[in-house]
Design an enzyme around this catalytic site. Structure first.
Site, PDB file in Angstrom:
ATOM      1  N   ARG A   7     -49.703 -39.240  41.488  1.00 15.89           N
ATOM      2  CA  ARG A   7     -49.527 -39.669  40.088  1.00 15.89           C
ATOM      3  C   ARG A   7     -48.906 -38.558  39.235  1.00 15.89           C
ATOM      4  O   ARG A   7     -49.256 -38.355  38.072  1.00 15.89           O
ATOM      5  CB  ARG A   7     -50.870 -40.114  39.481  1.00 15.89           C
TER       6      ARG A   7
ATOM      7  N   LYS B 251     -46.631 -59.004  30.848  1.00 12.21           N
ATOM      8  CA  LYS B 251     -46.660 -58.883  32.310  1.00 12.21           C
ATOM      9  C   LYS B 251     -45.315 -59.256  32.938  1.00 12.21           C
ATOM     10  O   LYS B 251     -44.669 -60.214  32.551  1.00 12.21           O
ATOM     11  CB  LYS B 251     -47.748 -59.790  32.885  1.00 12.21           C
TER      12      LYS B 251
ATOM     13  N   CYS C 252     -52.198 -46.399  35.336  1.00  5.72           N
ATOM     14  CA  CYS C 252     -52.217 -46.906  36.704  1.00  5.72           C
ATOM     15  C   CYS C 252     -53.550 -47.605  36.960  1.00  5.72           C
ATOM     16  O   CYS C 252     -54.533 -47.307  36.305  1.00  5.72           O
ATOM     17  CB  CYS C 252     -52.095 -45.760  37.699  1.00  5.72           C
TER      18      CYS C 252
ATOM     19  N   HIS D   3     -66.642 -64.785  29.126  1.00  4.40           N
ATOM     20  CA  HIS D   3     -65.818 -64.034  28.175  1.00  4.40           C
ATOM     21  C   HIS D   3     -64.396 -63.939  28.712  1.00  4.40           C
ATOM     22  O   HIS D   3     -64.186 -63.679  29.895  1.00  4.40           O
ATOM     23  CB  HIS D   3     -66.402 -62.638  27.967  1.00  4.40           C
TER      24      HIS D   3
ATOM     25  N   HIS E 115     -59.459 -52.965  20.006  1.00  2.73           N
ATOM     26  CA  HIS E 115     -58.355 -52.117  20.458  1.00  2.73           C
ATOM     27  C   HIS E 115     -57.954 -51.112  19.385  1.00  2.73           C
ATOM     28  O   HIS E 115     -57.171 -50.212  19.630  1.00  2.73           O
ATOM     29  CB  HIS E 115     -57.146 -52.983  20.832  1.00  2.73           C
TER      30      HIS E 115
HETATM   31  N1  GLN Z   1     -68.286 -57.025  29.841  1.00  2.00           N
HETATM   32  C1  GLN Z   1     -67.077 -56.265  29.828  1.00  2.00           C
HETATM   33  C2  GLN Z   1     -67.151 -55.163  28.786  1.00  2.00           C
HETATM   34  O1  GLN Z   1     -67.721 -55.385  27.771  1.00  2.00           O
HETATM   35  C3  GLN Z   1     -65.882 -57.133  29.565  1.00  2.00           C
HETATM   36  C4  GLN Z   1     -64.591 -56.363  29.646  1.00  2.00           C
HETATM   37  C5  GLN Z   1     -63.351 -57.221  29.589  1.00  2.00           C
HETATM   38  O2  GLN Z   1     -63.394 -58.386  29.281  1.00  2.00           O
HETATM   39  N2  GLN Z   1     -62.215 -56.667  29.897  1.00  2.00           N
HETATM   40  O3  GLN Z   1     -66.638 -54.100  28.962  1.00  2.00           O
HETATM   41 ZN    ZN Z   2     -62.621 -58.704  27.167  1.00  4.37          ZN
END
Ligand code: GLN
Ligand code: ZN
Length: 763
Positions: free
Chosen positions: A16, A121, A525, A650, A703
């Site tokens: 890497r 993507k 990565c 989720h 984020h």
């Molecule tokens: N349960 C995971 C978290 O809270 C869900 C992460 C995800 O959906 N990418 O980190």
């Molecule tokens: Zn999530």
């Protein structure tokens, strides 16, 4: 004589190196010259790795992304960076990564704040490219400097160079028109620049140019088929030979179109489209080169060379020098070198091939075709032994798992009662307020947590010390949640490095590489686990942590699991059985965990399917089949529980229009989704479809370091309540909080809880 070539080599480096060099440069810890030198070193090394081939790719190396490289080559820079006067490489990184107004203050005179290009993507891979931006006014202007520099560099090193570019139609299709104008209308402006580029390459004495048009394996919307015909007519200048590269799937309806284009050669993904080879040959005009992608560029398994030769030998006799051999696609999507792996189980390792090994396979095939199998008999025998060993290994085949799979019926995936009955029982048991608050699973993964995990892995602390440290973290997050006043708690996932690896490590049938990194985007990565055998769960994986967390509070504690579809989609998977079969095996294993959690008294269980949507096949015609087995797998995992047990799922994305019916079929009691940045518009899909169960639309964009205000959350939830009945709404963040800091999470969740109280009082 069959010839060999490669479509692209992983640029990140076996260690890497590119990642670390990029990050050092971005942090101001190394110079531009150092970064450029490292790029040259990697290219040299990678061309050496490809020295045995008849042609090696040039221009596949990118400091960030090959699509962004193409945008610069075509002079198509987003409007907002066009007046930048600094270094081109820095401008390139500004488009790739953006620059916050804050960090730009020091650079106010030169660069200012600028938004990053959108990322998405690359076809059905896990690689993300920077989306080209268009408008009706877009003009193109050739800048061939990058390609010419790399070509000159390759020539000095004696590389038999084949420049690689993205074709004009795929390039347009990958981009977005910011003003909703018709991208295809730009084709006439774009083609002269491509023609100029080909002329420049021809002037350098280039014989072949590889022009990538993976769009040809997708369903073409009206107009795009004609665009191909028009484009390749215009590029048929007789100056260079074009190898039109298609990959990632079959041509299907586009096969006659491909065969009709005036190019000198066509590359076909002969892993996915082997059945189309004869049809293509029948249609291609005499003399055209046919490049067959016979080595799988998307997985890590050895090729069955003897079987490949059985198929290729008659073709080689038929085609002579017109036959070229290659990997199915660029090797960007596989790790670099299996020889780096020192800890991988020897038996499993003997079944694998990474990029360097795949190129060896390629040259072996060509030698066997050109000189007869006897010339490489020892290698072919060794390959046969490895293939046979894998096929027959008890490590791969577990009769108990196969027997369990055979007993799957519709009943297994069915809840005892319909949602309204379950919802009543759950409400009675859980006694939650309206607009219940919860989080998605993880709390901040602090440096201290990471350190404890890695010291435990390295054997520096024992299991008792490790367990104590993790329990202390769980206790911390429980206390924080008590203080915040959340309604449904999570344990915080301190013990998890990664939501797939954590489970893979505890399941039989999974192996892990040390260095099997694959570029996801820029310097990022991923190291996908290797699903090599029938999946079983030797023991409970999460029960101890969850029951410990539950013991600290009277609030309901959510059990937290990764679902089968996500485990599958984020792994390198078996090629000896359908993906659906591997997914069902994962489903049965995670189902046992769900039932163990329930037996241990856990009343709410969340099964994450973060990667369900991204598993959709490239062609829409194949979507339903995928969704059917993906949903079935989820249902097997989730639906064995009692009516009173509440199942959550989720999904951290915000496009549900296409798949809402399938999402509803999963029948989770509660689904939490990403919505905060889309102003709840995506709930329209749930509204139109009359999605029947509970929904937690994310109201906190995890984020971003920004703290959402109470008012903002209330406003978002009101927008949600205009689309979904209030009694079915939950209040939660968009996703897990592991990448955030506690000092961000506490005020954000404080506002979220306040907002829920306001909503209860006002709605
Ligand atoms: N349960 C995971 C978290 O809270 C869900 C992460 C995800 O959906 N990418 O980190
Ligand atoms: Zn999530």
């Amino acid at each position: 004589m069959a010839r060999t070539h490669n479509l692209g080599f992983p640029r990140i480096g076996a260690g890497r190196e590119l990642k670390f060099a990029l990050e050092a440069y971005w942090q101001g810890q190394s110079s531009r010259d150092e970064l450029l030198a490292l790029g040259a070193t990697l290219r040299r090394r990678h061309w050496q790795d490809q020295a045995a081939l008849d042609l090696a790719p040039v221009g596949d190396f990118a400091f960030y992304d090959q699509v962004l490289d193409m945008s610069f080559t075509l002079g198509n820079l987003p409007q907002r960076v066009q007046d930048f006067h600094g270094d081109t490489l820095d401008n390139y990184f500004r488009v790739a990564r953006g620059r916050s107004a804050q960090s730009a203050q020091a650079h106010a005179h030169c660069c200012g704040g600028v938004a990053a290009g959108e990322m998405t993507k690359w076809f059905d891979t896990n690689y993300h490219y920077i989306v080209p931006e268009f408008s009706a006014a877009t003009e193109f202007r050739l800048d061939a400097s990058r390609l010419l520099d790399q070509l000159a560099e390759a020539r000095v090193q004696g590389v038999k160079a084949k420049p690689v570019i993205i074709g004009p139609v795929t390039y347009l299709a990958l981009g977005k028109a910011k003003d909703q104008s018709d991208r295809l209308a730009l084709l006439d402006r774009l083609l002269p620049v491509y023609a100029e580029l080909l002329a420049v390459l021809a002037a350098q004495g280039v014989e072949w140019v590889q022009i990538d048009e993976p769009l040809l394996v997708t369903e073409l919307d009206a107009g795009w088929g004609d665009a191909f015909a028009r484009a390749y007519q215009a590029l048929d200048t007789g100056k260079v030979k074009l190898l039109l590269a298609t990959y990632f799937g079959q041509l299907q309806d586009n096969l006659p179109l491909v065969a009709s284009l005036p190019v000198q050669g066509v590359h076909l993904d002969a892993v996915n489209a082997r059945d189309e080879v004869q049809a293509l040959l029948a249609r291609l005009p005499a003399g055209r080169v046919v490049s067959l992608g016979v080595i799988n560029g998307r997985n890590i398994w050895k090729t069955d060379l003897n079987a490949a030769l059985d198929w290729l030998e008659p073709l080689a006799r038929q085609l002579g020098t017109r036959l070229w051999l290659a990997p199915s696609c660029s090797l960007l999507h596989v790790p670099v070198d299996l020889d780096s792996e020192q800890q991988l189980d020897g038996e499993i390792k003997s079944w694998l091939a990474f990029a360097r090994q795949k190129l060896n396979e390629l040259t072996l095939l060509a030698t066997a075709l050109n000189q007869g199998r006897a010339a490489v008999q020892a290698e072919l025998d060794a390959n046969r032994n490895a293939i046979d060993a894998r096929r027959n290994s008890p490590r791969v085949h577990n009769p108990a798992v196969k027997a369990a799979l055979a007993t799957i019926d519709a009943q297994l995936g069915r809840r005892q009662s319909a949602y309204p009955i379950r919802a009543a029982r759950q409400a009675e048991l859980l006694q939650l307020p309206r607009f219940p608050t919860t989080t998605i699973g993880s709390f901040p993964q602090t440096a201290a947590i990471r350190q404890v995990r890695s010291r435990f892995k390295a054997g520096e602390i024992d299991v008792t010390a490790y367990r104590q440290a993790m329990q202390a973290e769980i206790a911390r997050s429980v206390h924080e949640q008590e203080a915040l006043g959340l309604d449904v708690f999570v344990h915080g996932e301190a013990e998890r490095n990664d939501m797939v690896e954590y489970f893979g490590e505890q399941l039989d049938g999974y192996a892990f590489s040390q260095f099997g990194w694959v570029q996801s985007y820029g310097s990022r990565c991923v190291k996908p686990p290797i699903l090599f055998g029938d999946i079983s769960r030797p023991r409970a994986m999460t029960v101890e942590w969850i029951t410990y967390a539950q013991s600290l509070t009277t609030k309901p504690m959510k059990g937290m699991l990764t679902g089968p579809v996500t485990l599958l989609n984020w792994s390198f998977v078996r090629d000896d059985q359908p993906r659906a079969a591997s997914c069902r095996q994962l489903a049965l294993a995670i189902r046992e965990e769900v039932l163990d959690l329930e037996r241990a008294g856990v009343r709410v269980i969340q099964i994450d399917e973060a990667a369900l949507r991204e598993g959709l096949p490239l062609r829409r015609a194949q979507w339903q089949e995928y969704l059917d087995w993906a949903v079935e797998s989820f249902r097997i995992t989730a639906n064995g529980v009692d009516d009173a047990t509440q199942i959550h799922t989720h999904m951290c994305y915000s496009e549900f229009n296409d798949i809402i019916r399938s999402i509803a079929q999963m029948d989770a009691d509660v689904i939490t989704i990403e919505t905060s940045r889309s102003d709840m518009e995506l709930l329209d899909a749930f509204d139109h479809f009359k999605y029947p169960n509970e929904i937690g639309p994310g109201v906190y964009d995890i984020h971003s370091p920004n703290i959402p205000s109470e008012e903002h959350i209330v406003q978002l939830m009101k927008q949600a309540a205009a689309r979904v009945p209030a009694e079915r709404l939950w209040v939660n963040p968009d996703c897990g909080l592991k990448t955030r800091q506690w000092h961000e999470v506490i005020p954000a969740l404080t506002n979220m809880v306040k907002a829920a109280k306001t909503l209860r009082a006002t709605l």
